[in-house]
Scaffold this motif. Structure first.
Motif, PDB file in Angstrom:
ATOM      1  N   GLY A   1     119.418  79.041   4.263  1.00  0.00           N
ATOM      2  CA  GLY A   1     118.615  78.963   3.046  1.00  0.00           C
ATOM      3  C   GLY A   1     119.305  79.470   1.798  1.00  0.00           C
ATOM      4  O   GLY A   1     118.653  79.979   0.894  1.00  0.00           O
ATOM      5  N   LEU A   2     120.633  79.327   1.710  1.00  0.00           N
ATOM      6  CA  LEU A   2     121.335  79.727   0.491  1.00  0.00           C
ATOM      7  C   LEU A   2     121.368  78.568  -0.497  1.00  0.00           C
ATOM      8  O   LEU A   2     121.753  77.450  -0.147  1.00  0.00           O
ATOM      9  N   THR A   3     121.004  78.839  -1.733  1.00  0.00           N
ATOM     10  CA  THR A   3     121.154  77.842  -2.786  1.00  0.00           C
ATOM     11  C   THR A   3     122.610  77.842  -3.255  1.00  0.00           C
ATOM     12  O   THR A   3     123.389  78.750  -2.922  1.00  0.00           O
ATOM     13  N   ASP A   4     122.983  76.849  -4.039  1.00  0.00           N
ATOM     14  CA  ASP A   4     124.358  76.798  -4.553  1.00  0.00           C
ATOM     15  C   ASP A   4     124.670  78.053  -5.366  1.00  0.00           C
ATOM     16  O   ASP A   4     125.775  78.610  -5.281  1.00  0.00           O
ATOM     17  N   LYS A   5     123.684  78.514  -6.139  1.00  0.00           N
ATOM     18  CA  LYS A   5     123.894  79.685  -6.997  1.00  0.00           C
ATOM     19  C   LYS A   5     124.095  80.956  -6.177  1.00  0.00           C
ATOM     20  O   LYS A   5     125.045  81.714  -6.408  1.00  0.00           O
ATOM     21  N   THR A   6     123.200  81.179  -5.190  1.00  0.00           N
ATOM     22  CA  THR A   6     123.314  82.406  -4.392  1.00  0.00           C
ATOM     23  C   THR A   6     124.552  82.367  -3.499  1.00  0.00           C
ATOM     24  O   THR A   6     125.181  83.400  -3.254  1.00  0.00           O
ATOM     25  N   ALA A   7     124.905  81.179  -3.009  1.00  0.00           N
ATOM     26  CA  ALA A   7     126.107  81.054  -2.183  1.00  0.00           C
ATOM     27  C   ALA A   7     127.345  81.447  -2.991  1.00  0.00           C
ATOM     28  O   ALA A   7     128.248  82.150  -2.488  1.00  0.00           O
ATOM     29  N   LYS A   8     127.390  81.028  -4.247  1.00  0.00           N
ATOM     30  CA  LYS A   8     128.525  81.364  -5.109  1.00  0.00           C
ATOM     31  C   LYS A   8     128.596  82.870  -5.354  1.00  0.00           C
ATOM     32  O   LYS A   8     129.692  83.464  -5.316  1.00  0.00           O
ATOM     33  N   GLU A   9     127.431  83.499  -5.561  1.00  0.00           N
ATOM     34  CA  GLU A   9     127.411  84.939  -5.826  1.00  0.00           C
ATOM     35  C   GLU A   9     127.809  85.741  -4.592  1.00  0.00           C
ATOM     36  O   GLU A   9     128.516  86.752  -4.692  1.00  0.00           O
ATOM     37  N   ILE A  10     127.365  85.323  -3.414  1.00  0.00           N
ATOM     38  CA  ILE A  10     127.736  86.029  -2.187  1.00  0.00           C
ATOM     39  C   ILE A  10     129.231  85.875  -1.913  1.00  0.00           C
ATOM     40  O   ILE A  10     129.904  86.816  -1.473  1.00  0.00           O
ATOM     41  N   LYS A  11     129.759  84.706  -2.202  1.00  0.00           N
ATOM     42  CA  LYS A  11     131.186  84.463  -1.987  1.00  0.00           C
ATOM     43  C   LYS A  11     132.042  85.403  -2.837  1.00  0.00           C
ATOM     44  O   LYS A  11     133.185  85.750  -2.473  1.00  0.00           O
ATOM     45  N   GLU A  12     131.503  85.842  -3.967  1.00  0.00           N
ATOM     46  CA  GLU A  12     132.242  86.716  -4.872  1.00  0.00           C
ATOM     47  C   GLU A  12     132.112  88.199  -4.524  1.00  0.00           C
ATOM     48  O   GLU A  12     132.726  89.045  -5.186  1.00  0.00           O
ATOM     49  N   LEU A  13     131.326  88.541  -3.479  1.00  0.00           N
ATOM     50  CA  LEU A  13     131.216  89.943  -3.065  1.00  0.00           C
ATOM     51  C   LEU A  13     132.576  90.436  -2.580  1.00  0.00           C
ATOM     52  O   LEU A  13     133.327  89.689  -1.919  1.00  0.00           O
ATOM     53  N   PRO A  14     132.934  91.688  -2.872  1.00  0.00           N
ATOM     54  CA  PRO A  14     134.278  92.184  -2.512  1.00  0.00           C
ATOM     55  C   PRO A  14     134.558  92.202  -1.012  1.00  0.00           C
ATOM     56  O   PRO A  14     135.716  92.104  -0.600  1.00  0.00           O
ATOM     57  N   GLN A  15     133.526  92.309  -0.169  1.00  0.00           N
ATOM     58  CA  GLN A  15     133.740  92.358   1.283  1.00  0.00           C
ATOM     59  C   GLN A  15     134.073  90.993   1.883  1.00  0.00           C
ATOM     60  O   GLN A  15     134.580  90.898   2.999  1.00  0.00           O
TER      61      GLN A  15
END
Length: 548
Positions: A331-345
């Motif tokens: 259930g990740l949207t394009d926006k949230t997927a992009k933000e999670i991908k940018e997490l430092p971990q």
């Protein structure tokens, strides 16, 4: 027999039982014994003689409501003849026509003397009268709520995330039962407010053994009245789960809520996780967000509570690896997927799409070792999965479809379960109602119901077409929203409990991003309820004063 003919037969049977068990009592009240056999009028007389609102008689034979009201009227009648002890009331409710017949044919049965003025009542008699008034108010409140629940709107809770972003886990909705025409109750003798079972016994074995909330032997056929609309593409629809094998009654099967993505005659298809109808990409409404499943590899553990507070969703899986952690998100949207991908971990992240032509079963874990055959892709003989599905044409009333070994898995539930024919497959030949058949004419419209959270939804891709007779109605608005109300079975993390005030009394089926607020309806209901109570009490007080 059609619905109303069957209903009339039930009413006549109950009226005959009522007449046989009370005709002498009616005679002692000064009426013709024949009046005890006349539907509705027999209860009208009881209400008149016991000084209760006479219009209540119209409720006496309504499905589900009727048995409650009839029990109340029987109690009124027995009290009229002095049967006020607990055992009298108990027997009147449990064995109504038997116990009333005992009283009816007893030689010493006489009308109770009601000439005593209220001023001369003893304290014990006054307390008894207060109790009667209290229980009468409670009973009427239950009956009123039952009428609303059965005939107008029904509350419905969202226990899973299959409609996430549009409907959240813990949303509680009111469903309009008249949206697509009113489906008349099919099991008229049932416990109010319960769907299929009284309780889940929790015992291992067959769930069919759980106590039912309805009497399956007293049944009425499917009938829908005042049907001016049918489900349209993009409607959020509440329906009864078609393949619920526990409950034979259509209106007692488990309720589901999904989006109607394709209607009768449309062609439905999934291509690499994207939905197409009639060869065109789906129309995404303002309250929808396209969502997908992702696999995320991290060097260290993610802060799950912070993720939930920020985005409102949880990973469905967390596995420690030799390089860190692996997470599966749904259930990740394009926006949230992009933000999670940018997490430092995060080391890497990719959308997971099942390969085209993969086996037609749904696997419960990443290793794909545990097969859940109850969630096989529909139909079982196609090399489809939830991401690559179809194309398939949704059956429409009047369609003539070919019936053979290849097409039978697609249509067997329609023929045998939804349209109630006998179906046999003997030596490669197919028999419908005892006759060999190579084609079949579809008798009702069908729909494709799919969750907005496509990768976390047990929907029509798994259980098949939804028959028109299973449609309940449209959600109207969210009257309560509680985070943490239901445990999300797909995650080990339990969301903290809180009330989502911003979602309460918001419309749920407009397709608009900014939902209309219905707070004014809640305020109006409260004002009417308490105002009604005030004026009723004022009227009763004035009436008592006038009588004195």
């Amino acid at each position: 027999m059609n619905y109303f003919l069957t209903y009339t037969v039930y009413v006549l049977i109950l009226s005959v039982l009522m007449g046989i068990s009370t005709w002498k009592l009616f005679k002692k009240m000064g009426y013709s014994p024949l009046f005890a056999f006349i539907p509705f009028y027999n209860y009208f007389i009881i209400l008149k003689e016991t000084k209760h609102p006479k219009w209540w008689a119209v409720l006496s034979y309504l499905p589900i409501v009727g048995p409650i009201m009839m029990s109340v009227f029987h109690l009124y009648l027995m009290k009229k003849f002095g049967k006020t002890l607990f055992k009298d009331q108990f027997l009147t409710v449990i064995l109504p026509f038997i116990y009333m017949a005992v009283v009816n044919y007893a030689k010493d049965t006489e009308l109770e003397d009601e000439s005593t003025n209220e001023l001369f009542l003893t304290d014990e008699e006054k307390n008894a009268k207060k109790k009667d008034t209290f229980f009468g108010s409670i009973t009427f409140a239950v009956v009123f709520a039952t009428i609303i629940h059965v005939f107008i709107t029904q509350p419905f809770g969202i226990p899973t995330g299959s409609m996430e972003r549009t409907l959240l886990v813990g949303d509680f909705l009111f469903v309009n039962k008249w949206s697509y025409g009113y489906r008349l109750p099919m099991r008229p003798l049932a416990i109010p407010f319960l769907q299929g079972t009284i309780m889940d016994t929790g015992q291992k074995g067959n769930p069919k053994d759980d106590p039912k909330s309805y009497v399956d032997g007293v049944k009425l056929p499917y009938t829908r009245i005042l049907q001016f609309n049918k489900p349209q593409k993009n409607d959020v629809v509440v329906f009864n789960y078609p393949q619920d094998s526990v409950h034979t009654a259509i209106d007692r099967k488990d309720p589901y809520v999904k989006r109607c993505v394709a209607t009768a005659g449309d062609t439905f298809e999934m291509r690499a996780g994207r939905l197409f109808v009639n060869g065109k990409p789906e129309t995404v409404l303002g309250d929808q967000e396209v969502q997908h499943r992702y696999i995320v590899n991290t060097g260290s553990q993610l802060d799950i509570p912070t993720l939930y507070n920020t985005y409102g969703f949880l990973p469905v899986q967390e596995v420690q690896t030799d390089k860190g952690y692996l997470y599966a998100f749904q259930g990740l949207t394009d926006k949230t997927a992009k933000e999670i991908k940018e997490l430092p971990q995060v080391i890497d992240m990719k959308e997971e799409v099942s390969p085209k032509g993969e086996a037609a079963v749904y696997y419960r874990d990443e290793a794909k070792t545990k097969i859940d055959t109850t969630q096989s892709i529909f139909p079982i003989n196609k090399p489809w999965n939830q991401d690559w599905y179809g194309p398939v044409r949704i059956p429409k009333k009047g369609d003539v479809v070919a019936i053979n070994a290849e097409t039978l898995p697609m249509y067997q539930w329609i023929i045998s379960e939804y349209e109630h024919n006998s179906l046999e497959n003997k030596n490669g030949k197919i028999f419908i109602n005892g006759k060999e058949a190579t084609q079949y004419t579809i008798q009702q419209d069908y729909y494709m119901m799919v969750g907005d959270n496509r990768d976390a939804s047990l929907d029509a891709r798994f259980f098949g077409f939804v028959p028109e007779e299973n449609i309940v109605g449209k959600p109207m608005f969210t009257w309560m929203s509680l985070q943490g109300a239901f445990k999300d079975g797909s995650s080990t993390y339990q969301a903290p409990f809180k009330i989502r005030w911003d979602r309460m009394f918001k419309a749920t089926n407009t397709g608009e991003a900014n939902k209309t607020s219905y707070w004014w309806i809640a305020a109006m209901i409260l004002i009417l309820f308490f105002g009604w109570e005030y004026f009723v009490k004022l009227f009763r007080k004035k009436k008592t004063e006038d009588e004195l």
